[in-house]
Scaffold this active site. Structure first.
Site, PDB file in Angstrom:
ATOM      1  N   SER A 138     -25.395   4.716   4.204  1.00  0.00           N
ATOM      2  CA  SER A 138     -24.066   4.258   4.636  1.00  0.00           C
ATOM      3  C   SER A 138     -24.272   2.985   5.444  1.00  0.00           C
ATOM      4  CB  SER A 138     -23.440   5.334   5.539  1.00  0.00           C
ATOM      5  OG  SER A 138     -22.314   4.819   6.220  1.00  0.00           O
ATOM      6  N   TYR A 151     -23.767  12.204  12.037  1.00  0.00           N
ATOM      7  CA  TYR A 151     -23.614  11.623  10.692  1.00  0.00           C
ATOM      8  C   TYR A 151     -24.339  10.281  10.635  1.00  0.00           C
ATOM      9  CZ  TYR A 151     -21.567   9.451   6.570  1.00  0.00           C
ATOM     10  OH  TYR A 151     -21.416   8.827   5.352  1.00  0.00           O
TER      11      TYR A 151
HETATM   12  N1  LIG Z   1     -16.612   7.564   1.488  1.00  0.00           N
HETATM   13  C1  LIG Z   1     -17.232   6.826   2.382  1.00  0.00           C
HETATM   14  O1  LIG Z   1     -16.606   6.090   3.172  1.00  0.00           O
HETATM   15  C2  LIG Z   1     -18.726   6.820   2.453  1.00  0.00           C
HETATM   16  C3  LIG Z   1     -19.364   5.785   3.148  1.00  0.00           C
HETATM   17  C4  LIG Z   1     -20.743   5.784   3.242  1.00  0.00           C
HETATM   18  C5  LIG Z   1     -21.475   6.795   2.638  1.00  0.00           C
HETATM   19  N2  LIG Z   1     -20.832   7.786   1.956  1.00  0.00           N
HETATM   20  C6  LIG Z   1     -21.649   8.854   1.382  1.00  0.00           C
HETATM   21  O2  LIG Z   1     -21.328   9.044   0.025  1.00  0.00           O
HETATM   22  C7  LIG Z   1     -21.609  10.396  -0.334  1.00  0.00           C
HETATM   23  C8  LIG Z   1     -20.421  10.960  -1.086  1.00  0.00           C
HETATM   24  O3  LIG Z   1     -19.312  11.021  -0.197  1.00  0.00           O
HETATM   25  P1  LIG Z   1     -17.788  10.876  -0.676  1.00  0.00           P
HETATM   26  O4  LIG Z   1     -17.185   9.833   0.150  1.00  0.00           O
HETATM   27  O5  LIG Z   1     -17.726  10.763  -2.142  1.00  0.00           O
HETATM   28  O6  LIG Z   1     -17.172  12.266  -0.137  1.00  0.00           O
HETATM   29  P2  LIG Z   1     -16.707  13.588  -0.882  1.00  0.00           P
HETATM   30  O7  LIG Z   1     -15.674  13.286  -1.900  1.00  0.00           O
HETATM   31  O8  LIG Z   1     -16.370  14.538   0.221  1.00  0.00           O
HETATM   32  O9  LIG Z   1     -18.011  14.072  -1.634  1.00  0.00           O
HETATM   33  C9  LIG Z   1     -19.016  14.807  -1.016  1.00  0.00           C
HETATM   34  C10 LIG Z   1     -19.729  15.605  -2.084  1.00  0.00           C
HETATM   35  O10 LIG Z   1     -20.807  16.309  -1.459  1.00  0.00           O
HETATM   36  C11 LIG Z   1     -20.802  17.632  -1.922  1.00  0.00           C
HETATM   37  N3  LIG Z   1     -21.438  18.503  -0.945  1.00  0.00           N
HETATM   38  C12 LIG Z   1     -21.195  18.624   0.378  1.00  0.00           C
HETATM   39  N4  LIG Z   1     -21.989  19.559   0.924  1.00  0.00           N
HETATM   40  C13 LIG Z   1     -22.768  20.031  -0.083  1.00  0.00           C
HETATM   41  C14 LIG Z   1     -23.786  21.014  -0.167  1.00  0.00           C
HETATM   42  N5  LIG Z   1     -24.186  21.718   0.907  1.00  0.00           N
HETATM   43  N6  LIG Z   1     -24.361  21.251  -1.365  1.00  0.00           N
HETATM   44  C15 LIG Z   1     -23.972  20.552  -2.462  1.00  0.00           C
HETATM   45  N7  LIG Z   1     -23.023  19.608  -2.456  1.00  0.00           N
HETATM   46  C16 LIG Z   1     -22.425  19.366  -1.267  1.00  0.00           C
HETATM   47  C17 LIG Z   1     -19.332  17.968  -2.164  1.00  0.00           C
HETATM   48  O11 LIG Z   1     -19.222  18.992  -3.141  1.00  0.00           O
HETATM   49  P3  LIG Z   1     -18.853  20.526  -2.846  1.00  0.00           P
HETATM   50  O12 LIG Z   1     -17.860  20.557  -1.719  1.00  0.00           O
HETATM   51  O13 LIG Z   1     -18.305  21.003  -4.157  1.00  0.00           O
HETATM   52  O14 LIG Z   1     -20.151  21.184  -2.497  1.00  0.00           O
HETATM   53  C18 LIG Z   1     -18.830  16.649  -2.745  1.00  0.00           C
HETATM   54  O15 LIG Z   1     -19.052  16.618  -4.137  1.00  0.00           O
HETATM   55  C19 LIG Z   1     -21.939  11.131   0.970  1.00  0.00           C
HETATM   56  O16 LIG Z   1     -23.350  11.236   1.112  1.00  0.00           O
HETATM   57  C20 LIG Z   1     -21.383  10.197   2.028  1.00  0.00           C
HETATM   58  O17 LIG Z   1     -22.038  10.332   3.271  1.00  0.00           O
HETATM   59  C21 LIG Z   1     -19.483   7.820   1.834  1.00  0.00           C
END
Ligand SMILES: NC(=O)c1ccc[n+]([C@@H]2O[C@H](COP(=O)([O-])OP(=O)(O)OC[C@H]3O[C@@H](n4cnc5c(N)ncnc54)[C@H](OP(=O)(O)O)[C@@H]3O)[C@@H](O)[C@H]2O)c1
Length: 249
Positions: A138, A151
């Protein structure tokens, strides 16, 4: 990473960036398997997106990871790309003792999760003619958001760990890539409608464009993440931290 011909597993792709990236890689010709804890959502995805593979996985559970390795080795013996996408983001008030629980959960998913996944999948990846591990950090790995201390710390740790992984795998055929998203409109921490966050489709367009134009890149950096990622190098760290601190108060 070749976006057109890889066999990809994305644990953490039932929603948001993971699902969006999965569908784009699939549309370009790669074989893609998405993973997550939400079984019903995975079943729906398999119906709405023919050809998309699904695996139930909890990346905090070693047995669940081991079962996914076995299942994928049987169903997709050419698996050559692991994208450690699963993550959670929750606010913590460090003056509230209850926030320790959030911290522990965050370390389990965001830090130990990717490390366990890479350990489990690496033997299979090393056996392929060419392979990729993509970690997901991130912009907050580079300047923390004080409202989400653990985080931000786990993302900084995964950045560091990825650098070491790349050095240790330098003499293998496994490429190591770090995807560094800025704030993107997903439900990660309820920022799906936030104007200041990057629209998901715009982010995915830029990411896939970068993967195609520079398949050997060590980091995938969309333009918007430079504000955070380059803050130290450009001497802007104090101002950027102050700007992010405002959101905490
Ligand atoms: N959106 C942003 O602003 C942003 C910025 C920087 C980095 N990121 C990173 O991008 C990645 C994806 O985030 P997103 O924004 O797309 O959020 P999201 O829509 O909430 O996706 C998170 C994913 O992680 C899965 N997950 C969470 N805990 C888990 C576990 N214990 N085992 C397996 N799967 C798990 C969830 O699936 P289930 O609930 O079905 O398990 C979901 O598919 C994350 O690593 C996040 O830190 C996001």
């Amino acid at each position: 990473m070749d976006v057109t011909s890889s066999t990809v597993f994305i644990p953490g792709a039932t929603s948001g960036i993971g699902l969006g990236l999965a569908l784009r890689l699939q549309a370009r010709g790669s074989t893609v398997v998405v993973g997550g804890r939400r079984r019903e959502l995975l079943e729906q995805l398999a119906v709405t997106h023919p050809g998309l593979g699904t695996v139930v996985i909890d990346t905090t559970d070693e047995a669940s990871i081991a079962a996914a390795v076995t299942e994928l080795a049987q169903r997709h013996p050419t698996l050559d790309t692991l994208i450690t996408m699963a993550g959670i983001m929750e606010p913590e008030d460090l003056l509230d003792p209850a926030s320790l629980e959030v911290a522990e959960r965050t370390v389990a998913v965001n830090l130990l999760g990717p490390i366990r996944l890479v350990h489990a999948f690496l033997p299979g990846l090393l056996a392929q003619p060419a392979a990729t591990v993509m970690t997901v950090t991130s912009g907050l790995a580079y300047v923390p958001l004080p409202a989400t201390p653990t985080y931000s710390a786990t993302k900084a740790a995964i950045h560091s760990w990825t650098e070491s992984l790349r050095v240790q795998l330098a003499d293998t055929r496994v490429q190591v890539v770090e995807l560094v998203p800025p704030a993107v409109r997903t439900t990660l921490m309820g920022q799906q409608e936030e104007e200041s966050a990057m629209p998901l489709e715009e982010f995915l367009d830029e990411v896939v464009g970068l993967l195609q134009s520079d398949p050997g890149a060590q980091q995938v950096l969309v333009r918007r993440v430079g504000f955070l990622r380059d803050a130290v190098a450009e001497g802007r760290y104090p101002e950027v931290l102050a700007a992010l601190s405002g959101r905490h108060r």
